[in-house]
Structure formats: C-alpha cells, structure tokens
Design an enzyme around this catalytic site. Structure first.
Site, mmCIF file in Angstrom:
data_model
loop_
_atom_site.group_PDB
_atom_site.id
_atom_site.type_symbol
_atom_site.label_atom_id
_atom_site.label_comp_id
_atom_site.label_asym_id
_atom_site.label_seq_id
_atom_site.Cartn_x
_atom_site.Cartn_y
_atom_site.Cartn_z
ATOM 1 N N HIS A 1 -3.454 13.741 -0.607
ATOM 2 C CA HIS A 1 -4.830 13.616 -0.140
ATOM 3 C C HIS A 1 -4.945 14.285 1.224
ATOM 4 C CE1 HIS A 1 -7.617 11.129 2.492
ATOM 5 N NE2 HIS A 1 -8.432 11.721 1.659
ATOM 6 N N HIS B 1 -3.682 -6.540 -0.781
ATOM 7 C CA HIS B 1 -3.450 -7.478 -1.881
ATOM 8 C C HIS B 1 -2.107 -7.236 -2.573
ATOM 9 C CE1 HIS B 1 -5.181 -3.995 -3.913
ATOM 10 N NE2 HIS B 1 -4.695 -4.437 -5.050
#
Lengths: 299, 299
Positions: free
Chosen positions: A103, A172
């Site tokens: 990215h 998470h």
C-alpha cells in the site's frame, strides 16, 4: 503550486502503472470520473494479471466551496473554508503468496479563505504486508524508507516508522497489519518547498522499495497450502480497511466513488473459524516474528 | 427469570444446530469460552459441510458489576449498573448460490442497581440475503415473520419489517443487504411475560421460516457463473458487517471473542472492480427487484 502537485501526482501514477504493466504484461484499465460536488479522479486498475491478481492506482482531486463539518474532527479551523484535497493511493495484491501486498499513498490538503493565510499539509507513506516473511525484504524495504526520509534529517524515519506501526494495527486481533514502513501526516513545518520535496522523495522511492521484492518473489513455486494461507491472511487486510482505515471510512461516508475506494480490497479472500498455524511453521513465523514491530535497519 | 431465558436460548441453539446438522450430515464443533471479566459463551460452528459452507450459532451470556460508559450512547441511565447481556446469534452461508444466506438473533439485556427498578429489554429479528431471488421464498419468509409477530397485534410486523429494511442497508452502495425480515429492539412495553413470549415466538419461527427455503434450493444445479456471483455478493455481506453492524463493532470494541463475533463472515469472498450484471439477467433482477424494499405479504 497546486498545478505542480497535481502534475507530479499524475506523472507518478503513470510511472507506477507503467512499471507494474511491464512486470505483469497486462495493461491497466483507466476510468476517469467526475465528482458532482467538484473535482474528480482517475482510477487505474489491473485485474487478473499474471503477476498481479489485482492492482489499483487511484488519483483524485476533489474540491469544494465549504468544507463540511463532518470532514474533520481535529481541525475545526478549516470547516467552512474552500478546500482542495488531492492524492495518489494504491494497493497491489500479487498472485504469488510469497510476494507481499503493498500500500502506498501521498496526499495534499489545502483550505483557504479570503484575507486569511491558507492552511495546508502533506501526508502519506507506504507499508508492506507479506504472507511469508523474508528478512532481506524487510531490511530492503525499511532501508529504502529510511533513505527516502533523509531529506528531513536523521530522526524522521524513526518517527514515521513508529506512526506506521501504530496506525496499521488491528486492535481486535492484537496484530500488526504488516511489517510497516512510513506514515506521515500534517506535514508543513519545514515550509512548502521542503515539504513537497519530501513528499516527492517518498513518491519516488516507492518503486525502488517494492519492485525488487516482487521481482524476487513472483516466481517462487507454491501450492495449495500457501495459497490458502494467503487468502486467509487477506481477511485481515479487509478487516483493517473496513473497520479502521480512516481514508476508506471517510471516503465512504463522504460519498466518494465506492468502486475506487474499495479497489484496495483483495480479489479473493477466506475466513476460517479459529484457524491456527502449526507450531514452528513459516505461517506461524509470520505472526510471531515478522509482524512484531522491530528495528529492521540499524540506525 | 434470567434462568428461564438462558435455558430457552441454550435449547434453541441446540434445536437449530440439530436441524442444520440433520440437513447437512455434518456435526457442529462446539467451543465453550469464558470471558475473564464475567460470563462466557458457547460457539457452535459447522464448516465445509455438504450443504452449509459455514454455519455458526453463538450463545453468550456476559455480565459485570458496572456497565462501562462506552457500552451505550443512548441509555445513559444504565451506565455503572450491574448488567447481564445474553443472546443467540447465527449466520448460515449455504454452498449452493440458489440457497440464501440467513441471519438470526435474539437477545436480552438487564441492568440493575440496589433499591432501583431493574431496566431490561429484549431485541432481535431475522433477515434473509438471497443471491438469486425467488418470489415464493420471499413470500414464505415474510409470511412466517408476520405470523410470528401476531402475538403483539396486527401492526407489529409492519413496524419491525420497516426497522429491518432501514437497519440492513449499505449506504455507500445505496443497496439493501437482503430482502429483510424483522428487527426489534428495546422491547419491554408489553411487560416481561408478553415480551419474553414474543421473543420466543420469533425464536421458534426461525426454522419454520428458513428450512423450507434451503431444502427447496440446496440441490439446484449451478455452474461457475452462479458461484462467482455468490462470492461477489458475499463481499456486500462483509462490507455491511464490518462497516455498519452495531453488534459486530460493539463486540470487537469491547474485546469480545473475535473468532465468535466474526463467525458471521462468509468462508470465501470475491471483490471485482466495478462489476455490473448483464441487462435483464437474474443477477440484475436481484438488485433491481428483490433488493428494493417491498410488501411481500398483503396485510
């Protein structure tokens, strides 16, 4: 100055697409689009290539007479100003599981109001997400990142690397998205010339950082096991982009062009319940060694 | 009263898993887990079955001495109270693209403080996400939903159907997730007995609503085209769950058990850039006809 930045961004997009096409053998499809509220963009996409399963490079330049309050939480002083936001953003998903996903993004923001000083900044960076880790690739990636930062002095690499590690983090999962790289934002303190020069240095480093890695890994033989692991790990990429990524969520909330924003999502993804890598396998080594933030280059 | 609800939920989970196992021929794997801060759950998962590519049924009952402020935005009066939250939640992803994905959930929340009236409510519902639409399935689904609501009077089906249509909506796609069903929350006005009775009526209707549909569609022959479309549409399911679904986002933010929360994600998913269905194809009919909110049963 905006014209200079826009030209630089469009040329960079062209250069990157050219380099990727040359490796892959397939051309990019180019979609130009208009934003009804002002501005537009150019989305370049290569799908189902031999080397790249999906590679998207977006350019956009959007503007408006009054920045909506929803567009910023921290910068209340820019609400209601005329604004310009432009940037290039890309994600490449190679087919070979030994070649990493990458990215990259650089962007410029400008907010103006009559009789007041313009407010502006640059931001961007690049980060790498391997499925199978190679020490030498991580060193090369971070070495290139470090050199690209030299223009602002010795300590910037460490600062932007730390930003990157903390930004690309899946809370998470308590897991980094990849092996990091650079992430900078709100860059204006060195003045416009120097800030633009730095941003170009990051832009010009991207191909140097990524191409040698993909060249080295794109033809390593692999089987079903590596492919399955790649698809499974791509799930983490989706989770990050849809749950945490500010650019993605801001783009979707501000009714940006959905297909251009979600070009970053992998072409094919698995979710397996409660999957765990075998002990001492290369798959375990990815999360247990490569995805722990570490100093890849000695400074 | 909590024991009654917990027993009902656990029995329902068992009954649903039993019915699904019977159709599929494969058993559920059962994971019991403990939440360090209080409570725990039981996750039942069937992966790679013949009929169900992934079917997850979660039970959880979590509690604590003081509800954290982050847990609610609208209900400030429950912050700091002792709380119990329990529920059953499921998502099934059949293998055959002609068989729809389904989601169901019922839940009970209780907040208490010495010398004050307890605050409690029920919530839940079910909704259906077909890949290929069948008018008769939609009618059967909504007919069953409507009958399940009768216990609270004639108008509740319309209210809970409308809630469902507005909740399961992907704003960035301007598209419904599926053909809807029921969604209710904050149910306590009819009193505890009646509210519990209603919630059980929804729970008991789920198999009646879904099983006949999956039975009818699970063996329709299909090819690569239908499979590719299914994987593509599953991307929308992921987008909804990770960007909008309150249960998913709250679960992840509150450090719930990630693997149980993300059991809802499809096993295999595609993202294709700017894909469009052929004109007048069944794929176009899904979005242009079936996913537009409509009255499936005449009332």
């Amino acid at each position: 100055m905006q014209n200079d930045i826009e030209s630089y961004l469009l040329n960079l997009q062209k250069a990157i697409c050219g380099a990727v096409s040359e490796i892959d053998g397939k051309d990019f499809r180019i979609d130009e689009w208009v934003r009804p509220e002002g501005g537009g963009g150019k989305s370049c996409i290569l799908q189902d290539g031999e080397i790249f399963e999906k590679a998207g490079v977006n350019f956009s330049h959007v503007y408006g007479d009054a920045l909506p309050a929803a567009a910023t939480v921290h910068r209340k002083e820019i609400i209601g100003r005329r604004f310009d936001a432009m940037g290039v953003s890309l994600v490449f998903h190679p087919r070979n599981p030994y070649a990493p996903t990458v990215h990259f993004n650089i962007r410029f923001f400008l907010a103006t109001r009559a009789d007041e000083c313009p407010i502006w900044w640059f931001g961007g960076g690049f980060d790498l997400t391997p499925y199978y880790g190679f020490e030498e690739d991580c060193v090369h990636w971070h070495q290139t990142a470090r050199e690209a930062c030299q223009i602002l002095g010795e300590d910037k690499y460490q600062e932007y690397k730390a930003n990157c590690d903390s930004y690309f983090y899946l809370k998470h999962r308590q897991e980094a998205r990849g092996i990091g790289g650079l992430f900078f934002d709100d860059l204006n303190q060195p003045g416009f010339e120097k800030s633009f020069e730095f941003t170009k240095s990051i832009g010009n480093s991207f191909l140097k950082a990524y191409i040698p890695i993909v060249e080295k890994r794109k033809n390593i033989p692999y089987g079903e096991r590596e492919r399955a692991f790649q698809l499974y790990r791509r799930g983490r990429y989706v989770e990050f982009n849809l749950i945490y990524d500010r650019g993605t969520l801001f783009g979707l909330q501000s009714q940006g062009r959905t297909e251009s924003i979600l070009m970053s999502l992998p072409p094919l993804v698995r979710w397996d319940y409660d999957w765990h890598a075998e002990k001492d396998s290369p798959e375990e080594r990815l999360t247990e060694y490569f995805l722990k933030p570490r100093e890849w280059v000695k400074t």
